[in-house]
Enzyme design. Structure first.
Site, PDB file in Angstrom:
ATOM      1  N   ASP A 173      84.187 -60.672 -50.365  1.00 26.30           N
ATOM      2  CA  ASP A 173      83.700 -61.489 -49.262  1.00 26.30           C
ATOM      3  C   ASP A 173      84.513 -62.781 -49.281  1.00 26.30           C
ATOM      4  O   ASP A 173      84.339 -63.621 -50.162  1.00 26.30           O
ATOM      5  CB  ASP A 173      82.212 -61.790 -49.433  1.00 26.30           C
ATOM      6  CG  ASP A 173      81.612 -62.504 -48.229  1.00 26.30           C
ATOM      7  OD1 ASP A 173      82.358 -63.232 -47.554  1.00 26.30           O
ATOM      8  OD2 ASP A 173      80.421 -62.324 -47.955  1.00 26.30           O
ATOM      9  N   ALA A 233      75.904 -50.847 -41.685  1.00 25.80           N
ATOM     10  CA  ALA A 233      76.116 -52.152 -41.065  1.00 25.80           C
ATOM     11  C   ALA A 233      76.413 -52.038 -39.577  1.00 25.80           C
ATOM     12  O   ALA A 233      75.559 -52.266 -38.736  1.00 25.80           O
ATOM     13  CB  ALA A 233      77.249 -52.887 -41.794  1.00 25.80           C
ATOM     14  N   ASP A 258      74.797 -44.610 -41.226  1.00 30.72           N
ATOM     15  CA  ASP A 258      73.674 -44.855 -40.333  1.00 30.72           C
ATOM     16  C   ASP A 258      74.158 -45.373 -38.982  1.00 30.72           C
ATOM     17  O   ASP A 258      73.397 -45.416 -38.023  1.00 30.72           O
ATOM     18  CB  ASP A 258      72.723 -45.879 -40.963  1.00 30.72           C
ATOM     19  CG  ASP A 258      71.461 -46.108 -40.141  1.00 30.72           C
ATOM     20  OD1 ASP A 258      70.846 -45.100 -39.736  1.00 30.72           O
ATOM     21  OD2 ASP A 258      71.105 -47.273 -39.897  1.00 30.72           O
ATOM     22  N   GLU A 263      77.735 -44.958 -30.085  1.00 29.52           N
ATOM     23  CA  GLU A 263      76.321 -44.618 -30.192  1.00 29.52           C
ATOM     24  C   GLU A 263      75.689 -44.589 -28.804  1.00 29.52           C
ATOM     25  O   GLU A 263      76.065 -45.395 -27.951  1.00 29.52           O
ATOM     26  CB  GLU A 263      75.594 -45.635 -31.079  1.00 29.52           C
ATOM     27  CG  GLU A 263      76.042 -45.599 -32.523  1.00 29.52           C
ATOM     28  CD  GLU A 263      75.249 -46.555 -33.420  1.00 29.52           C
ATOM     29  OE1 GLU A 263      74.299 -47.208 -32.911  1.00 29.52           O
ATOM     30  OE2 GLU A 263      75.561 -46.645 -34.611  1.00 29.52           O
ATOM     31  N   HIS A 281      70.941 -44.608 -36.804  1.00 22.92           N
ATOM     32  CA  HIS A 281      70.783 -46.068 -36.766  1.00 22.92           C
ATOM     33  C   HIS A 281      69.343 -46.471 -37.110  1.00 22.92           C
ATOM     34  O   HIS A 281      68.643 -47.127 -36.333  1.00 22.92           O
ATOM     35  CB  HIS A 281      71.161 -46.637 -35.400  1.00 22.92           C
ATOM     36  CG  HIS A 281      71.667 -48.041 -35.468  1.00 22.92           C
ATOM     37  ND1 HIS A 281      72.727 -48.511 -34.725  1.00 22.92           N
ATOM     38  CD2 HIS A 281      71.272 -49.106 -36.218  1.00 22.92           C
ATOM     39  CE1 HIS A 281      72.952 -49.779 -34.992  1.00 22.92           C
ATOM     40  NE2 HIS A 281      72.071 -50.165 -35.903  1.00 22.92           N
TER      41      HIS A 281
END
Length: 531
Positions: A173, A233, A258, A263, A281
């Site tokens: 990060d 995410a 997910d 989508e 999701h």
């Protein structure tokens, strides 16, 4: 007369009861959000609108919303709201950014277990009456290395949970300070090292220009053989076709997704592959999370309609109506100053020091701070707003200090922000002129006078002849019109800067051409929200 609120999506009854308990007239119509014509017909009767994702608040809907003062989204995403149209209409848009963090983190952990032990496939096989123990040989999570890409709110919870499972946690990060990493007891590494060392990789970053396709074909090829990849995410973070190929070859042992690049996902390269777990999701789909965000949005809407308090607003500062008239241009200036610093800073930020001078020091400094920090943090997370930005900064271990002083120079007031990283300090100052337009007046201690534009180009160089000509000619060669051109220098022959306000983004080819000249030590395109 009591304020009137419409709940147009399936929100918890607890949220509806909060409105009633606060004396607000509420209509619970959970299916009307799917009927655009009906919603447009009745929206003019309401002061507030509480929604989830099914209701689409379009410009046409807002045209009919003559009384509407606030829209509250139970959840984070607000793509179903035309925020620009809402702002023009004077409607506040709120969300609930922290209500589903635990739920999403737990789903990532669950997906990691599922792919490690091939649970969905083993369950389907057993339901069919098979008994294939040898087929579903799994691996333990204990003592495995988990690589976490993005160690913010949700990523930080995943780190904590994984440590409880006795996993070795490493994190990539760019905005995670070493001090914060030490507090979290995670090892801070660069992306290439994370790819090479991780047995599991889980992603917890927003989708931005910097993170899009972060697990590209090239980066996926750098991963450790036998790695398992989890994405709860955002779709678009992983090259799904390249991942499918590596799953087929065996280089990647498994994946659990997910979210998907498109989508709802009716077809995807990952579908129907062995040891790939897919869910639709579901990151925030728990009873507790939906209850939390519903209650939170009801409280926020109630507080605004009854007291004027603004919480988690995406399109306005947390200031009173009286302050807004005076502070509006200064709020914009603070955001621009933060955005400049944010776009210029690639290293982890340790501290943000803000100086308010003259008339600026007499304003609501908390609101100005929020606007400025939000400008900085938007590079990290575009979903950050004025309320959540200081929380995000605190969670990343960033120290924020504020100093105010009486008028000390030629301007009636100004704001100066200095960001401290492990390598350098970077500063910029600005003011608001009598025309109400924000101006940059100092960068790196060099005095300038630059109007802020949507598209800008910042360069640094030695103070030598030919810079203006080179910049002007190159912009002309690539069809970029210069609206404003500002120069500054420390002294004759010293360090110099240029800030160009241009009518369109400067193409990468034009920036490469400038770099080839060898005249410039830095060439940086900048974008500002000047709406």
């Amino acid at each position: 007369m009591a304020p009137k609120v419409l709940v147009s999506d399936k929100l918890s009854e607890a949220a509806v009861q909060i409105f009633r308990d606060r004396g607000i007239d509420v209509d619970f119509m959970p299916d009307v959000g799917k009927d655009k014509e009906k919603l447009a017909e009745i929206i003019g009767d309401y002061d507030g609108l509480a929604i989830r994702s099914a209701t689409k608040v379009t410009e046409k809907i807002l045209e009919k919303a003559d009384k509407l003062k606030v829209i509250g989204r139970a959840g984070i995403g607000t793509d179903n709201i035309d925020k620009e149209a809402a702002s023009k209409k004077g409607v506040i848009v709120m969300n609930t950014p922290f209500g589903n963090m635990i739920t999403t983190a737990e789903h990532a952990i669950a997906m990691m277990f599922a792919v490690a032990r091939q649970i969905p496939e083993a369950s389907a096989s057993t339901h069919e009456g098979k008994w294939e123990k040898s087929k579903f040989m799994g691996i333990e999570l204990t003592n495995k290395t988990l690589g976490v890409i993005g160690a913010g709110n949700i990523g930080g919870i995943v780190c904590e949970r994984a440590q409880g499972l006795k996993m070795k946690v490493i994190a990539y990060d760019p905005y995670l300070s070493q001090e914060k990493a030490d507090q979290m007891a995670v090892e801070k590494v660069e992306l290439d090292e994370l790819l090479a060392r991780s047995d599991f990789i889980t992603l917890h970053v927003p989708l931005t220009d910097q993170t899009r396709n972060i697990l590209s074909r090239e980066n996926l090829a750098k991963t450790k053989p036998g790695v398992r990849i989890i994405n709860c995410a955002r779709g678009g973070l992983v090259d799904e076709e390249a991942l499918a190929e590596l799953l087929k070859s065996g280089h990647v042992a498994g994946a659990a997704f997910d979210v998907f690049s498109e989508e709802p996902a009716k077809d995807n390269p990952l579908f129907h592959l062995p040891n790939v777990v897919c869910t639709p999701h579901l990151g925030a789909a728990t009873t507790e999370a939906q209850e939390n965000v519903a209650i939170q949005v009801a409280e926020q809407i109630s507080n605004y309609l009854l007291t004027g308090a603004v919480e988690n607003a995406l399109n306005m500062p947390s200031v009173t109506a009286e302050e807004a008239k005076v502070m509006g241009p200064w709020i914009k200036l603070a955001g621009h100053l933060g955005s400049f610093i944010g776009q210029m800073t690639d290293e982890p930020i340790k501290a943000i020091n803000i100086l308010y001078d003259g008339v600026a020091a007499e304003m609501n400094l908390a609101a100005l701070n929020c606007a400025l920090v939000a400008g900085i943090m938007k590079k990290v997370n575009p979903e950050v707003n004025m309320v959540s930005a200081p929380v995000v900064a605190k969670e990343r271990g960033i120290q924020i200090s504020t100093t105010s002083q009486d008028k000390s120079g030629a301007f009636d007031g100004y704001i100066k922000v200095t960001v401290v990283t492990g390598k350098r300090e970077r500063s910029i100052a600005g003011t608001v002129f009598s025309d109400g337009k924000p101006r940059f007046i100092q960068i790196k201690g060099i005095n300038i006078d630059a109007e802020v534009g949507a598209h800008m180009l910042y360069t640094t160089n030695e103070d030598v002849p030919g810079i203006i000509g080179t910049l002007g000619t190159t912009m002309g060669d690539y069809g970029v019109n210069i609206a404003n051109f500002t120069l500054g220098r420390t002294h004759a022959g010293g360090e110099a800067i240029a800030l160009l306000y241009v009518d369109e983004p400067v193409p990468a080819e034009a920036r490469a051409k400038l770099a080839e000249t060898g005249l410039f030590t830095q060439i940086k395109p900048l974008e500002f929200d000047v709406a």
